[in-house]
Design a protein around this motif. Sequence first.
Motif, PDB file in Angstrom:
ATOM      1  N   LYS A  43      29.030  54.330  34.913  1.00  0.00           N
ATOM      2  CA  LYS A  43      30.040  53.881  34.198  1.00  0.00           C
ATOM      3  C   LYS A  43      31.111  54.978  34.407  1.00  0.00           C
ATOM      4  O   LYS A  43      30.914  56.385  34.243  1.00  0.00           O
ATOM      5  CB  LYS A  43      29.729  53.922  32.589  1.00  0.00           C
ATOM      6  N   ASP A  44      32.438  54.381  34.755  1.00  0.00           N
ATOM      7  CA  ASP A  44      33.589  55.077  34.927  1.00  0.00           C
ATOM      8  C   ASP A  44      34.753  54.454  34.488  1.00  0.00           C
ATOM      9  O   ASP A  44      35.383  53.651  35.230  1.00  0.00           O
ATOM     10  CB  ASP A  44      33.497  55.426  36.466  1.00  0.00           C
ATOM     11  N   THR A  45      35.255  54.675  33.343  1.00  0.00           N
ATOM     12  CA  THR A  45      36.364  53.712  32.870  1.00  0.00           C
ATOM     13  C   THR A  45      37.640  54.092  33.209  1.00  0.00           C
ATOM     14  O   THR A  45      38.429  53.331  33.377  1.00  0.00           O
ATOM     15  CB  THR A  45      36.141  53.783  31.206  1.00  0.00           C
ATOM     16  N   LEU A  46      37.636  55.415  33.498  1.00  0.00           N
ATOM     17  CA  LEU A  46      39.343  55.763  34.108  1.00  0.00           C
ATOM     18  C   LEU A  46      39.503  55.232  35.574  1.00  0.00           C
ATOM     19  O   LEU A  46      40.408  54.690  35.727  1.00  0.00           O
ATOM     20  CB  LEU A  46      39.463  57.335  34.075  1.00  0.00           C
ATOM     21  N   ARG A  47      38.290  55.165  36.369  1.00  0.00           N
ATOM     22  CA  ARG A  47      38.421  54.817  37.551  1.00  0.00           C
ATOM     23  C   ARG A  47      38.604  53.003  37.663  1.00  0.00           C
ATOM     24  O   ARG A  47      39.380  52.511  38.275  1.00  0.00           O
ATOM     25  CB  ARG A  47      37.085  55.003  38.672  1.00  0.00           C
ATOM     26  N   ALA A  48      37.892  52.716  36.640  1.00  0.00           N
ATOM     27  CA  ALA A  48      38.070  51.139  36.504  1.00  0.00           C
ATOM     28  C   ALA A  48      39.341  50.811  35.717  1.00  0.00           C
ATOM     29  O   ALA A  48      39.896  49.770  36.514  1.00  0.00           O
ATOM     30  CB  ALA A  48      36.796  50.517  35.429  1.00  0.00           C
ATOM     31  N   LEU A  49      39.934  51.554  35.103  1.00  0.00           N
ATOM     32  CA  LEU A  49      41.321  51.256  34.653  1.00  0.00           C
ATOM     33  C   LEU A  49      42.408  51.360  35.967  1.00  0.00           C
ATOM     34  O   LEU A  49      43.047  50.668  35.855  1.00  0.00           O
ATOM     35  CB  LEU A  49      41.617  52.315  33.688  1.00  0.00           C
ATOM     36  N   SER A  50      42.186  52.511  36.800  1.00  0.00           N
ATOM     37  CA  SER A  50      43.104  52.665  37.831  1.00  0.00           C
ATOM     38  C   SER A  50      42.858  51.301  38.677  1.00  0.00           C
ATOM     39  O   SER A  50      43.981  50.681  39.273  1.00  0.00           O
ATOM     40  CB  SER A  50      42.728  53.529  38.822  1.00  0.00           C
ATOM     41  N   LEU A  51      41.900  50.742  39.050  1.00  0.00           N
ATOM     42  CA  LEU A  51      41.644  49.416  39.783  1.00  0.00           C
ATOM     43  C   LEU A  51      42.061  48.130  39.122  1.00  0.00           C
ATOM     44  O   LEU A  51      42.515  47.338  39.558  1.00  0.00           O
ATOM     45  CB  LEU A  51      39.979  49.233  39.991  1.00  0.00           C
ATOM     46  N   ALA A  52      41.836  48.334  37.989  1.00  0.00           N
ATOM     47  CA  ALA A  52      42.469  46.931  36.926  1.00  0.00           C
ATOM     48  C   ALA A  52      43.858  47.185  36.999  1.00  0.00           C
ATOM     49  O   ALA A  52      44.646  45.970  37.189  1.00  0.00           O
ATOM     50  CB  ALA A  52      41.682  47.221  35.469  1.00  0.00           C
ATOM     51  N   LYS A  53      44.505  48.242  37.046  1.00  0.00           N
ATOM     52  CA  LYS A  53      45.983  48.333  37.101  1.00  0.00           C
ATOM     53  C   LYS A  53      46.411  47.744  38.279  1.00  0.00           C
ATOM     54  O   LYS A  53      47.657  47.071  38.619  1.00  0.00           O
ATOM     55  CB  LYS A  53      46.516  49.822  36.674  1.00  0.00           C
ATOM     56  N   GLN A  54      45.667  48.279  39.433  1.00  0.00           N
ATOM     57  CA  GLN A  54      46.189  47.755  40.696  1.00  0.00           C
ATOM     58  C   GLN A  54      46.002  46.241  40.628  1.00  0.00           C
ATOM     59  O   GLN A  54      46.847  45.576  41.461  1.00  0.00           O
ATOM     60  CB  GLN A  54      45.200  48.348  41.883  1.00  0.00           C
TER      61      GLN A  54
END
Length: 85
Positions: A43-54
Motif C-alpha cells: 500500500k502506498d497512498t501518497l503514490r496513489a494520490l499522485s497518480l490519481a491527481k494525474q
Amino acid sequence: EARVAADQGLETLVALASRPNVTLNQLINAARYLLDPPLPEQKDTLRALSLAKQAAGQAPGSVFAQELLSLAAEQSGDLLLAVQA
C-alpha cells in the motif's frame, strides 16, 4: 509464489503508469492497486494520490478519476482535497 506475482503485478502497473504516453485506465488501475493491494505492505497512498491527481488532470470530466482522487486524498489524510474532488 503469490508474493512474487503480487510484486510483479505492482511493478508492471507502476511502470505503465510512469510512461509518457500513459492512458487514463493505466493511471486508474495503478492508483487503485496501490490503495488496495493484495499485500498490505504494498500500500502506498501518497503514490496513489499522485497518480490519481494525474488521472484527474488528464480527464477532468471523468467521474472515475474524480472518485479515485477523492478516495486517494482521503486515505492520504488530505480531507479538504477529498471533499473538493
